[in-house]
Design a protein around this motif. Sequence first.
Motif, PDB file in Angstrom:
ATOM      1  N   SER A  47      -6.567  -2.615   8.341  1.00 10.07           N
ATOM      2  CA  SER A  47      -6.870  -3.870   7.653  1.00 10.07           C
ATOM      3  C   SER A  47      -5.596  -4.712   7.624  1.00 10.07           C
ATOM      4  CB  SER A  47      -7.366  -3.596   6.230  1.00 10.07           C
ATOM      5  OG  SER A  47      -6.296  -3.154   5.413  1.00 10.07           O
ATOM      6  N   ASP A  48      -5.543  -5.708   6.748  1.00 17.24           N
ATOM      7  CA  ASP A  48      -4.344  -6.530   6.635  1.00 17.24           C
ATOM      8  C   ASP A  48      -3.346  -5.927   5.648  1.00 17.24           C
ATOM      9  OD1 ASP A  48      -5.750  -7.045   4.326  1.00 17.24           O
ATOM     10  OD2 ASP A  48      -5.439  -9.208   4.370  1.00 17.24           O
ATOM     11  N   MET A  49      -3.537  -4.638   5.333  1.00 22.55           N
ATOM     12  CA  MET A  49      -2.615  -3.889   4.483  1.00 22.55           C
ATOM     13  C   MET A  49      -2.254  -2.592   5.190  1.00 22.55           C
ATOM     14  SD  MET A  49      -4.569  -4.377   0.821  1.00 22.55           S
ATOM     15  CE  MET A  49      -3.386  -3.417  -0.088  1.00 22.55           C
ATOM     16  N   ALA A  50      -1.068  -2.063   4.851  1.00 24.31           N
ATOM     17  CA  ALA A  50      -0.643  -0.786   5.429  1.00 24.31           C
ATOM     18  C   ALA A  50       0.226  -0.053   4.419  1.00 24.31           C
ATOM     19  CB  ALA A  50       0.139  -1.016   6.720  1.00 24.31           C
ATOM     20  N   ALA A  51       0.306   1.244   4.581  1.00 25.29           N
ATOM     21  CA  ALA A  51       1.174   2.065   3.745  1.00 25.29           C
ATOM     22  C   ALA A  51       2.374   2.515   4.564  1.00 25.29           C
ATOM     23  CB  ALA A  51       0.405   3.278   3.232  1.00 25.29           C
ATOM     24  N   GLY A  52       3.485   2.716   3.884  1.00 27.79           N
ATOM     25  CA  GLY A  52       4.694   3.210   4.533  1.00 27.79           C
ATOM     26  C   GLY A  52       5.242   4.397   3.765  1.00 27.79           C
ATOM     27  N   PHE A  53       5.727   5.375   4.519  1.00 33.22           N
ATOM     28  CA  PHE A  53       6.239   6.602   3.931  1.00 33.22           C
ATOM     29  C   PHE A  53       7.609   6.904   4.510  1.00 33.22           C
ATOM     30  CE2 PHE A  53       1.588   6.964   4.539  1.00 33.22           C
ATOM     31  CZ  PHE A  53       1.206   6.869   3.206  1.00 33.22           C
ATOM     32  N   LEU A  54       8.498   7.459   3.693  1.00 29.53           N
ATOM     33  CA  LEU A  54       9.841   7.816   4.124  1.00 29.53           C
ATOM     34  C   LEU A  54      10.522   8.622   3.037  1.00 29.53           C
ATOM     35  CD1 LEU A  54      11.808   5.676   2.388  1.00 29.53           C
ATOM     36  CD2 LEU A  54      10.944   4.117   4.105  1.00 29.53           C
ATOM     37  N   THR A  55      11.691   9.153   3.367  1.00 28.57           N
ATOM     38  CA  THR A  55      12.490   9.890   2.393  1.00 28.57           C
ATOM     39  C   THR A  55      13.874   9.268   2.348  1.00 28.57           C
ATOM     40  OG1 THR A  55      11.295  11.951   2.772  1.00 28.57           O
ATOM     41  CG2 THR A  55      13.481  12.150   1.795  1.00 28.57           C
ATOM     42  N   ILE A  56      14.333   8.948   1.136  1.00 31.28           N
ATOM     43  CA  ILE A  56      15.686   8.438   0.932  1.00 31.28           C
ATOM     44  C   ILE A  56      16.483   9.566   0.291  1.00 31.28           C
ATOM     45  CG2 ILE A  56      17.142   6.714  -0.193  1.00 31.28           C
ATOM     46  CD1 ILE A  56      14.585   4.919  -0.311  1.00 31.28           C
ATOM     47  N   PHE A 112       2.484  -2.509   2.440  1.00 33.47           N
ATOM     48  CA  PHE A 112       2.712  -3.714   3.234  1.00 33.47           C
ATOM     49  C   PHE A 112       1.455  -4.565   3.095  1.00 33.47           C
ATOM     50  CE2 PHE A 112       5.494  -0.537   4.808  1.00 33.47           C
ATOM     51  CZ  PHE A 112       6.601  -1.188   5.332  1.00 33.47           C
ATOM     52  N   GLU A 113       1.595  -5.711   2.448  1.00 34.14           N
ATOM     53  CA  GLU A 113       0.450  -6.574   2.174  1.00 34.14           C
ATOM     54  C   GLU A 113       0.562  -7.858   2.982  1.00 34.14           C
ATOM     55  OE1 GLU A 113      -0.077  -6.796  -2.143  1.00 34.14           O
ATOM     56  OE2 GLU A 113       1.075  -4.938  -2.262  1.00 34.14           O
ATOM     57  N   GLN A 114      -0.570  -8.449   3.284  1.00 35.36           N
ATOM     58  CA  GLN A 114      -0.628  -9.697   4.051  1.00 35.36           C
ATOM     59  C   GLN A 114       0.108  -9.536   5.387  1.00 35.36           C
ATOM     60  OE1 GLN A 114       1.330 -12.146   1.216  1.00 35.36           O
ATOM     61  NE2 GLN A 114      -0.282 -11.924  -0.293  1.00 35.36           N
ATOM     62  N   LEU A 115      -0.287  -8.493   6.130  1.00 34.68           N
ATOM     63  CA  LEU A 115       0.328  -8.258   7.443  1.00 34.68           C
ATOM     64  C   LEU A 115       0.184  -9.497   8.315  1.00 34.68           C
ATOM     65  CD1 LEU A 115      -0.826  -4.612   8.239  1.00 34.68           C
ATOM     66  CD2 LEU A 115       1.498  -5.372   7.713  1.00 34.68           C
ATOM     67  N   LYS A 116       1.259  -9.875   8.976  1.00 33.50           N
ATOM     68  CA  LYS A 116       1.225 -11.031   9.873  1.00 33.50           C
ATOM     69  C   LYS A 116       0.589 -10.663  11.203  1.00 33.50           C
ATOM     70  CE  LYS A 116       5.179 -12.905   7.504  1.00 33.50           C
ATOM     71  NZ  LYS A 116       6.601 -13.208   7.548  1.00 33.50           N
ATOM     72  N   ARG A 117       0.636  -9.373  11.525  1.00 31.93           N
ATOM     73  CA  ARG A 117      -0.036  -8.801  12.690  1.00 31.93           C
ATOM     74  C   ARG A 117      -0.238  -7.334  12.373  1.00 31.93           C
ATOM     75  NH1 ARG A 117       3.618  -5.556  14.713  1.00 31.93           N
ATOM     76  NH2 ARG A 117       5.802  -6.065  14.609  1.00 31.93           N
ATOM     77  N   ARG A 118      -1.234  -6.743  12.997  1.00 26.77           N
ATOM     78  CA  ARG A 118      -1.462  -5.318  12.787  1.00 26.77           C
ATOM     79  C   ARG A 118      -0.644  -4.534  13.798  1.00 26.77           C
ATOM     80  NH1 ARG A 118      -7.863  -4.495  12.063  1.00 26.77           N
ATOM     81  NH2 ARG A 118      -8.150  -6.132  10.523  1.00 26.77           N
ATOM     82  N   PRO A 119       0.398  -3.848  13.360  1.00 33.59           N
ATOM     83  CA  PRO A 119       1.182  -3.070  14.323  1.00 33.59           C
ATOM     84  C   PRO A 119       0.353  -1.927  14.901  1.00 33.59           C
ATOM     85  CG  PRO A 119       2.066  -2.848  12.089  1.00 33.59           C
ATOM     86  CD  PRO A 119       0.906  -3.779  12.017  1.00 33.59           C
ATOM     87  N   LYS A 120       0.599  -1.644  16.149  1.00 30.95           N
ATOM     88  CA  LYS A 120      -0.134  -0.606  16.869  1.00 30.95           C
ATOM     89  C   LYS A 120       0.712   0.649  17.010  1.00 30.95           C
ATOM     90  CE  LYS A 120      -3.561  -3.392  18.006  1.00 30.95           C
ATOM     91  NZ  LYS A 120      -4.589  -3.507  17.014  1.00 30.95           N
TER      92      LYS A 120
END
Length: 154
Positions: A47-56, A112-120
Amino acid sequence: MRRPALAAVAVAGALVLGGCGGSDGSGSGGGDAELSVGSAYMPQPVSDMAAGFLTITNDGAAADRLTSVSSDAAGQVTVHETVDGAMRQVEALDIPAHGSLVLESGGNHLMFEQLKRRPKQGQKVPVELRFDRSDPVTIEIPVKPATYSPKTGH
């Protein structure tokens, strides 16, 4: 009103299907905290939203806080915590001295909200992480399949 609800369901699905771990991204900040970033990934958005995961990881003697995140790929990136299965936006997340902040599926994460493009799948999303005490860290988050789980690698 229906479209945001569908987007929320799609993101929730991605959160359930994803996990923690994955590819790289690293950097360090200034100050007493010594930060590095790893295991970053984003399930391919549906969709026009995405989740991001990482470890700091903080190898320093002073605690720090993740205070904000930005990306040219999205109109807005927010930090969320998940408590008892409910996610909510927060102002910051703590990074303990000699410890880690883990952003993972089903737990704390980036939205990530209001994606300007959907990354593939296979692309990378540039992200800047900002902290209370340390210098900003810029990383590239690799886009994985929507069903990616770090434990299985797919």
